[in-house]
Design an enzyme around this catalytic site. Sequence first.
Site, PDB file in Angstrom:
ATOM      1  N   VAL A 166       3.132  -2.909   0.612  1.00 38.89           N
ATOM      2  CA  VAL A 166       2.399  -3.754  -0.326  1.00 38.89           C
ATOM      3  C   VAL A 166       1.398  -2.853  -1.043  1.00 38.89           C
ATOM      4  O   VAL A 166       0.625  -2.140  -0.387  1.00 38.89           O
ATOM      5  CB  VAL A 166       1.621  -4.856   0.447  1.00 38.89           C
ATOM      6  CG1 VAL A 166       0.800  -5.701  -0.516  1.00 38.89           C
ATOM      7  CG2 VAL A 166       2.579  -5.720   1.251  1.00 38.89           C
ATOM      8  N   LYS A 167       1.410  -2.884  -2.369  1.00 37.38           N
ATOM      9  CA  LYS A 167       0.430  -2.063  -3.079  1.00 37.38           C
ATOM     10  C   LYS A 167      -0.834  -2.916  -3.250  1.00 37.38           C
ATOM     11  O   LYS A 167      -1.095  -3.489  -4.312  1.00 37.38           O
ATOM     12  CB  LYS A 167       0.982  -1.568  -4.422  1.00 37.38           C
ATOM     13  CG  LYS A 167       0.132  -0.446  -5.000  1.00 37.38           C
ATOM     14  CD  LYS A 167       0.826   0.221  -6.150  1.00 37.38           C
ATOM     15  CE  LYS A 167      -0.134   1.046  -6.982  1.00 37.38           C
ATOM     16  NZ  LYS A 167      -0.739   2.186  -6.309  1.00 37.38           N
ATOM     17  N   ALA A 168      -1.571  -2.992  -2.145  1.00 39.72           N
ATOM     18  CA  ALA A 168      -2.772  -3.828  -2.099  1.00 39.72           C
ATOM     19  C   ALA A 168      -3.997  -2.955  -2.304  1.00 39.72           C
ATOM     20  O   ALA A 168      -4.070  -1.838  -1.768  1.00 39.72           O
ATOM     21  CB  ALA A 168      -2.866  -4.524  -0.746  1.00 39.72           C
ATOM     22  N   TYR A 172      -6.211   0.971   0.028  1.00 41.54           N
ATOM     23  CA  TYR A 172      -6.809   2.234  -0.434  1.00 41.54           C
ATOM     24  C   TYR A 172      -8.097   2.571   0.312  1.00 41.54           C
ATOM     25  O   TYR A 172      -8.662   3.653   0.103  1.00 41.54           O
ATOM     26  CB  TYR A 172      -6.967   2.216  -1.962  1.00 41.54           C
ATOM     27  CG  TYR A 172      -5.598   2.362  -2.581  1.00 41.54           C
ATOM     28  CD1 TYR A 172      -5.068   3.612  -2.879  1.00 41.54           C
ATOM     29  CD2 TYR A 172      -4.780   1.258  -2.740  1.00 41.54           C
ATOM     30  CE1 TYR A 172      -3.785   3.741  -3.360  1.00 41.54           C
ATOM     31  CE2 TYR A 172      -3.486   1.377  -3.214  1.00 41.54           C
ATOM     32  CZ  TYR A 172      -2.992   2.629  -3.528  1.00 41.54           C
ATOM     33  OH  TYR A 172      -1.698   2.765  -3.984  1.00 41.54           O
TER      34      TYR A 172
END
Length: 316
Positions: A166-168, A172
């Site tokens: 998931v590019k949440a 980061y």
Amino acid sequence: MKSEKRKYKHYKVWLNGKVIPPEEANVSVFTQTALRGANVYEGVRAYWSDPNENLYVWKLTPHLARLFQSMKIMRMTPPFSREELQEAVLDWICQNAFREDIHFRVVSYFGDGGAGGVKAYRPDEIDFGSFIAGGPREHKEDIENGLHLCVSSWRRISDDATPPRVKAGANYQNSRLAAIEARENGYDDAIILNQAGKVAEATGANVIIIREGVAVTPPVTEGILEGITRRTLLGMLHSHLKRSIVERPIDRTELYIADEIFLCGSAMEVTSVISVDRIPVGDGKPGPITRQLQEVFFNAARGFDEAFQEDLLAVY
Ligand code: PMP
């Protein structure tokens, strides 16, 4: 140092259907995105072509597909359809009248859920929104010079806790810990190992190594983001450079004996790694396969390779 141009806050923002001045583009402190980093997003580039006098968005379709996958996993109701977001991207670029290389983010977020906190996800409990923000991005010197990396003491988040697929935005924080530690210790960036101690990825890019002419990269089940650039470059290594590709777990010590290593991603593009833990990669200079691949990649992204026309969306 951040250059003036990189300050995305100078450019108009698309926010929930309208292109507005940056100072008006605000999201409330009561939203779950502000409180808990509850958002998913894509980082996308568009490349300016001098001969065609046009700007081309690179790989927008797979980026929007991944955005929808991220929303699905997080059970977020998409605030806009893919078609609406594609239109929004074009509208946002046109209203900023960009005529140079740009980078931008397409973000979908959980809004204000009242007292619902992290439990609120149904549309009757919480609102959702999207925005697009970004600006010009010049060619980085790192592309020519390469990077000095370390192996981080932090481990990569994993699919059974905070899935890296998931590019949440919240993912980061793991990258932030590793990147700051690397900088504190005098490196440019870090490679992060997964929970099994195998190579996962860098703080904002995938890792591909070259060993005896073969391109090796961790499979998508190793705790990585399923990178769009990674998939594109594996294809180019095969079709254009006639290299064999192997997707398998990579040991830390393979980083020390690889002939070449490079990072890849929408922001990172194709960037050589010239040392890991102060051990030179190959002869400590960007390697020949990486250089050839950079050429193939930039030719495609700038619209000079017929084979990649479908990956480009002309803006003007
Ligand atoms: N891994 C991470 C952690 C990233 O942030 C990125 C950049 N989005 C990538 C890999 C590369 O992904 P892509 O090529 O799709 O930009």
